[in-house]
Scaffold this motif. Structure first.
Motif, short mmCIF file in Angstrom:
data_model
loop_
_atom_site.label_atom_id
_atom_site.label_comp_id
_atom_site.label_asym_id
_atom_site.label_seq_id
_atom_site.Cartn_x
_atom_site.Cartn_y
_atom_site.Cartn_z
N ALA A 162 0.91 -1.37 0.23
CA ALA A 162 -0.05 0.08 0.07
C ALA A 162 1.00 1.41 -0.11
N LYS A 163 1.96 1.07 0.79
CA LYS A 163 2.89 2.40 0.89
C LYS A 163 3.82 2.54 -0.30
N LYS A 164 3.64 3.25 -1.37
CA LYS A 164 4.51 2.95 -2.50
C LYS A 164 5.30 4.66 -2.62
N SER A 165 6.25 4.55 -3.25
CA SER A 165 7.03 6.07 -3.81
C SER A 165 6.65 6.33 -5.12
N ASN A 166 7.31 7.50 -5.47
CA ASN A 166 7.27 8.05 -6.85
C ASN A 166 7.85 7.29 -7.85
N CYS A 167 8.60 6.23 -7.55
CA CYS A 167 9.56 5.39 -8.21
C CYS A 167 9.59 3.98 -7.77
N TYR A 168 8.62 2.97 -8.31
CA TYR A 168 8.76 1.74 -7.90
C TYR A 168 8.73 0.62 -9.06
N ILE A 169 9.11 -0.64 -8.78
CA ILE A 169 8.92 -1.31 -9.84
C ILE A 169 8.33 -2.83 -9.41
N ILE A 170 7.41 -3.27 -10.35
CA ILE A 170 6.73 -4.44 -10.04
C ILE A 170 7.28 -5.51 -11.29
N TRP A 171 7.49 -6.69 -10.72
CA TRP A 171 7.85 -7.68 -11.85
C TRP A 171 7.13 -8.90 -11.70
N GLN A 172 7.10 -9.70 -12.80
CA GLN A 172 6.13 -10.94 -12.60
C GLN A 172 6.70 -11.70 -13.70
N GLU A 173 6.87 -13.26 -13.26
CA GLU A 173 7.37 -14.10 -14.47
C GLU A 173 6.05 -14.68 -15.19
N LYS A 174 6.12 -14.72 -16.51
CA LYS A 174 5.06 -15.21 -17.20
C LYS A 174 5.11 -16.72 -17.38
N GLY A 175 6.32 -17.20 -17.52
CA GLY A 175 6.49 -18.48 -17.64
C GLY A 175 7.90 -18.92 -18.53
N GLU A 176 7.75 -20.10 -19.15
CA GLU A 176 9.16 -20.34 -19.54
C GLU A 176 8.97 -20.27 -21.11
N SER A 177 10.19 -19.67 -21.50
CA SER A 177 10.26 -19.34 -23.03
C SER A 177 11.06 -20.50 -23.91
N GLU A 178 11.71 -19.95 -24.74
CA GLU A 178 12.56 -21.09 -25.26
C GLU A 178 13.79 -21.53 -24.68
N SER A 179 13.71 -22.67 -23.98
CA SER A 179 14.86 -23.01 -23.08
C SER A 179 15.59 -24.27 -24.06
N HIS A 180 16.83 -24.63 -23.48
CA HIS A 180 17.72 -25.04 -24.28
C HIS A 180 18.02 -26.60 -23.53
N TRP A 181 17.66 -27.62 -24.58
CA TRP A 181 17.39 -28.88 -24.01
C TRP A 181 18.63 -29.69 -24.79
N VAL A 238 14.85 -20.61 -19.89
CA VAL A 238 14.82 -19.14 -20.20
C VAL A 238 13.18 -18.68 -19.79
N ILE A 239 13.31 -17.82 -18.80
CA ILE A 239 12.37 -17.36 -18.14
C ILE A 239 11.62 -15.94 -18.66
N SER A 240 10.50 -16.00 -19.12
CA SER A 240 9.69 -14.79 -19.67
C SER A 240 9.33 -13.88 -18.48
N VAL A 241 9.71 -12.77 -18.50
CA VAL A 241 9.46 -11.70 -17.27
C VAL A 241 8.80 -10.33 -17.91
N ASP A 242 7.66 -9.85 -17.15
CA ASP A 242 7.11 -8.50 -17.32
C ASP A 242 7.81 -7.73 -16.39
N ILE A 243 8.25 -6.36 -16.64
CA ILE A 243 8.61 -5.44 -15.77
C ILE A 243 7.93 -4.31 -15.95
N GLU A 244 7.29 -3.80 -14.84
CA GLU A 244 6.26 -2.43 -14.86
C GLU A 244 7.17 -1.54 -13.94
N LEU A 245 7.25 -0.52 -14.46
CA LEU A 245 7.97 0.67 -13.84
C LEU A 245 6.78 1.73 -13.65
N TYR A 246 6.90 2.36 -12.43
CA TYR A 246 5.82 3.38 -12.09
C TYR A 246 6.89 4.67 -11.52
N VAL A 247 6.56 5.73 -12.45
CA VAL A 247 7.21 6.97 -11.97
C VAL A 247 6.47 8.24 -12.04
#
Length: 111
Positions: free
Chosen positions: A29-48, A57-66
């Protein structure tokens, strides 16, 4: 191959160099004027090889709030992703009307 939880910790620590507040999935609830929320979406093209996963390989979303539409953190995210040699794309921005913060989004893959 690294443990998945170890990779999550590395992602979180890496993003901590941009903003003091970094969250996984949602922000407190307490946030500043610059913060990041990130979340993994799942596996991408991994190597076997030899019927075993060699690199995940992990697919990730990065959300920056400023607050400032020209905040240096915007460029810092992209510079960090380039410095880490990650595949990424800028997905866009929008103004959050309730908070007045600008919300920037990137999709990337951590190998």
């Amino acid at each position: 191959m690294k443990k998945l939880t170890q990779r999550f910790q590395e992602i979180h620590e890496m993003l901590g160099g941009i903003c003091d507040e970094v969250y996984h999935y949602w922000a407190d609830a307490k946030k500043s004027n610059c913060y990041i929320i990130w979340q993994e979406k799942g596996e991408s093209e991994s190597h076997w090889a030899d019927n075993h996963q060699q690199e995940q390989v992990i697919s990730v979303d990065i959300e920056l709030y400023v607050l400032d539409p020209l905040d240096n953190a915007i460029d810092a995210v992209q510079e960090l992703l380039n410095a880490e040699a990650l595949s990424w794309s800028y997905d866009g921005s929008q103004c959050e009307t309730e908070t007045g913060l600008i919300h920037h989004s990137w999709g990337c893959e951590f190998g």
